[in-house]
Write a protein that holds these residues in place. Structure first.
Motif, PDB file in Angstrom:
ATOM      1  N   ALA A  68      60.184   8.911 -46.463  1.00  0.00           N
ATOM      2  CA  ALA A  68      61.353   8.864 -47.318  1.00  0.00           C
ATOM      3  C   ALA A  68      62.531   8.447 -46.476  1.00  0.00           C
ATOM      4  N   GLN A  69      62.336   7.051 -45.909  1.00  0.00           N
ATOM      5  CA  GLN A  69      63.556   6.751 -45.304  1.00  0.00           C
ATOM      6  C   GLN A  69      64.208   5.377 -46.371  1.00  0.00           C
ATOM      7  N   ASP A  70      65.510   5.539 -46.503  1.00  0.00           N
ATOM      8  CA  ASP A  70      66.219   4.769 -47.169  1.00  0.00           C
ATOM      9  C   ASP A  70      66.958   3.657 -46.060  1.00  0.00           C
ATOM     10  N   PHE A  71      66.629   2.530 -46.301  1.00  0.00           N
ATOM     11  CA  PHE A  71      67.322   1.541 -45.508  1.00  0.00           C
ATOM     12  C   PHE A  71      68.120   0.782 -46.263  1.00  0.00           C
ATOM     13  N   SER A  72      69.364   0.455 -45.691  1.00  0.00           N
ATOM     14  CA  SER A  72      70.357  -0.448 -46.258  1.00  0.00           C
ATOM     15  C   SER A  72      70.051  -1.848 -46.353  1.00  0.00           C
ATOM     16  N   ASP A  73      70.918  -2.595 -47.407  1.00  0.00           N
ATOM     17  CA  ASP A  73      70.616  -3.753 -47.691  1.00  0.00           C
ATOM     18  C   ASP A  73      71.070  -4.602 -46.274  1.00  0.00           C
ATOM     19  N   ASP A  74      71.883  -4.040 -45.484  1.00  0.00           N
ATOM     20  CA  ASP A  74      72.320  -4.855 -44.226  1.00  0.00           C
ATOM     21  C   ASP A  74      71.152  -4.824 -43.355  1.00  0.00           C
ATOM     22  N   GLN A  75      70.433  -3.615 -43.304  1.00  0.00           N
ATOM     23  CA  GLN A  75      69.317  -3.536 -42.301  1.00  0.00           C
ATOM     24  C   GLN A  75      68.109  -4.601 -42.939  1.00  0.00           C
ATOM     25  N   LEU A  76      67.953  -4.409 -44.037  1.00  0.00           N
ATOM     26  CA  LEU A  76      66.733  -5.122 -44.672  1.00  0.00           C
ATOM     27  C   LEU A  76      66.975  -6.629 -44.536  1.00  0.00           C
ATOM     28  N   GLN A  77      68.242  -6.872 -44.695  1.00  0.00           N
ATOM     29  CA  GLN A  77      68.467  -8.544 -44.387  1.00  0.00           C
ATOM     30  C   GLN A  77      68.366  -8.767 -42.809  1.00  0.00           C
ATOM     31  N   GLN A  78      68.802  -7.730 -41.952  1.00  0.00           N
ATOM     32  CA  GLN A  78      68.367  -8.267 -40.459  1.00  0.00           C
ATOM     33  C   GLN A  78      66.946  -8.248 -40.231  1.00  0.00           C
ATOM     34  N   PHE A  79      66.157  -7.269 -40.817  1.00  0.00           N
ATOM     35  CA  PHE A  79      64.687  -7.265 -40.703  1.00  0.00           C
ATOM     36  C   PHE A  79      64.208  -8.597 -41.139  1.00  0.00           C
ATOM     37  N   ASP A 138      68.704  -8.697 -31.112  1.00  0.00           N
ATOM     38  CA  ASP A 138      69.480  -9.729 -31.480  1.00  0.00           C
ATOM     39  C   ASP A 138      69.970  -9.577 -32.962  1.00  0.00           C
ATOM     40  N   SER A 139      68.977  -9.240 -33.657  1.00  0.00           N
ATOM     41  CA  SER A 139      69.363  -9.112 -35.006  1.00  0.00           C
ATOM     42  C   SER A 139      70.147  -7.994 -35.463  1.00  0.00           C
ATOM     43  N   GLY A 140      70.405  -6.918 -34.473  1.00  0.00           N
ATOM     44  CA  GLY A 140      71.219  -6.036 -34.855  1.00  0.00           C
ATOM     45  C   GLY A 140      70.239  -4.778 -35.183  1.00  0.00           C
ATOM     46  N   LEU A 141      68.978  -4.856 -35.089  1.00  0.00           N
ATOM     47  CA  LEU A 141      68.212  -3.695 -35.307  1.00  0.00           C
ATOM     48  C   LEU A 141      67.586  -3.096 -33.902  1.00  0.00           C
ATOM     49  N   ASP A 142      67.147  -1.880 -33.900  1.00  0.00           N
ATOM     50  CA  ASP A 142      66.329  -1.788 -32.645  1.00  0.00           C
ATOM     51  C   ASP A 142      64.754  -1.820 -32.954  1.00  0.00           C
ATOM     52  N   VAL A 143      64.037  -1.706 -31.950  1.00  0.00           N
ATOM     53  CA  VAL A 143      62.454  -1.844 -32.432  1.00  0.00           C
ATOM     54  C   VAL A 143      61.997  -0.853 -33.159  1.00  0.00           C
ATOM     55  N   ASP A 144      62.368   0.300 -33.098  1.00  0.00           N
ATOM     56  CA  ASP A 144      61.609   1.572 -33.734  1.00  0.00           C
ATOM     57  C   ASP A 144      62.297   1.123 -35.240  1.00  0.00           C
ATOM     58  N   THR A 145      63.539   0.728 -35.444  1.00  0.00           N
ATOM     59  CA  THR A 145      63.854   0.621 -36.858  1.00  0.00           C
ATOM     60  C   THR A 145      63.269  -0.551 -37.646  1.00  0.00           C
ATOM     61  N   PHE A 146      63.084  -1.396 -36.716  1.00  0.00           N
ATOM     62  CA  PHE A 146      62.432  -2.722 -37.198  1.00  0.00           C
ATOM     63  C   PHE A 146      60.989  -2.301 -37.847  1.00  0.00           C
ATOM     64  N   ILE A 186      57.808  -1.156 -45.916  1.00  0.00           N
ATOM     65  CA  ILE A 186      57.363  -2.177 -46.922  1.00  0.00           C
ATOM     66  C   ILE A 186      55.831  -2.534 -47.124  1.00  0.00           C
ATOM     67  N   GLN A 187      55.061  -2.034 -46.454  1.00  0.00           N
ATOM     68  CA  GLN A 187      53.466  -2.002 -46.537  1.00  0.00           C
ATOM     69  C   GLN A 187      53.310  -0.985 -47.604  1.00  0.00           C
ATOM     70  N   GLN A 188      54.053   0.044 -47.646  1.00  0.00           N
ATOM     71  CA  GLN A 188      54.008   1.406 -48.872  1.00  0.00           C
ATOM     72  C   GLN A 188      54.640   0.954 -49.990  1.00  0.00           C
ATOM     73  N   ASP A 189      55.423   0.014 -49.941  1.00  0.00           N
ATOM     74  CA  ASP A 189      56.646  -0.119 -51.164  1.00  0.00           C
ATOM     75  C   ASP A 189      56.774  -1.411 -51.592  1.00  0.00           C
ATOM     76  N   PRO A 190      55.881  -1.867 -52.368  1.00  0.00           N
ATOM     77  CA  PRO A 190      55.940  -3.223 -52.999  1.00  0.00           C
ATOM     78  C   PRO A 190      57.405  -3.656 -53.478  1.00  0.00           C
ATOM     79  N   GLU A 191      58.052  -2.939 -53.947  1.00  0.00           N
ATOM     80  CA  GLU A 191      59.246  -3.335 -54.471  1.00  0.00           C
ATOM     81  C   GLU A 191      60.164  -3.551 -52.972  1.00  0.00           C
TER      82      GLU A 191
END
Length: 130
Positions: free
Chosen positions: A43-54, A98-106, A113-118
Motif C-alpha cells: 500500500a505504498q503511494d509514490f508521488s508523480d515526481d518519484q515515478l518520473q525519477q523512476f 543521481d535520479s534523486g531516488l535511493d535504491v530501496d525506493t527504486f 508496478i509489477q502488481q499494479d498495471p495502471e
C-alpha cells in the motif's frame, strides 16, 4: 547480487521490455482471486515526481544493462563475469541515486508496478515523454 537483479528487472519493466513476462506470470495462476492480489500489493503511494525519477533512471539503466550484458557475454571466465556484474551494479546504483531516488525506493516502485498495471502504464507514459 540481489540488488543488481532487482535493478535490472525494474529497469526492464519500466521500459516495457518485460511486459510480456509479467503478463505470462499473471496467467500462470488463473485461480487466484484478483481482489486478493490487490490486497497483497504494498500500500505504498509514490508521488508523480518519484515515478518520473523512476522512469528516467529506468531508461538509463536499460542502456547500462545492454552495455554490460554485451560485456558479460564477452567475459572469458567466472572472475571476469563477476567483475562486470559488480561494475554494472555500481553504475546502476549511481544512476538511481543521481535520479534523486535511493535504491530501496527504486526497487519498491519496481515491485509495485509489477502488481499494479495502471502504475506500470503511468511509468511507461512518463518514460515516453522524457
Amino acid at each position: 547480487m540481489q540488488r543488481i537483479t532487482a535493478l535490472f528487472s525494474a529497469a526492464l519493466l519500466a521500459t516495457g521490455l518485460m511486459t510480456a513476462t509479467a503478463h505470462a506470470q499473471q496467467e500462470q495462476d488463473p485461480a487466484q482471486d484478483p481482489m486478493a492480489t490487490q490486497q497483497a500489493a504494498p500500500a505504498q503511494d509514490f508521488s508523480d515526481d518519484q515515478l518520473q525519477q523512476f522512469a528516467d533512471a529506468s531508461q538509463e539503466i536499460a542502456v547500462v544493462s545492454q552495455e554490460y550484458t554485451q560485456r558479460l557475454q564477452e567475459a572469458e571466465d567466472e572472475s571476469s563475469q563477476q567483475e562486470v556484474r559488480t561494475e554494472a551494479n555500481d553504475r546502476m546504483i549511481e544512476v538511481v541515486e543521481d535520479s534523486g531516488l535511493d535504491v530501496d525506493t527504486f526497487n519498491a516502485i519496481g515491485q509495485s508496478i509489477q502488481q499494479d498495471p495502471e502504475m506500470m502504464q503511468r511509468v511507461q507514459e512518463m518514460a515516453g515523454q522524457s
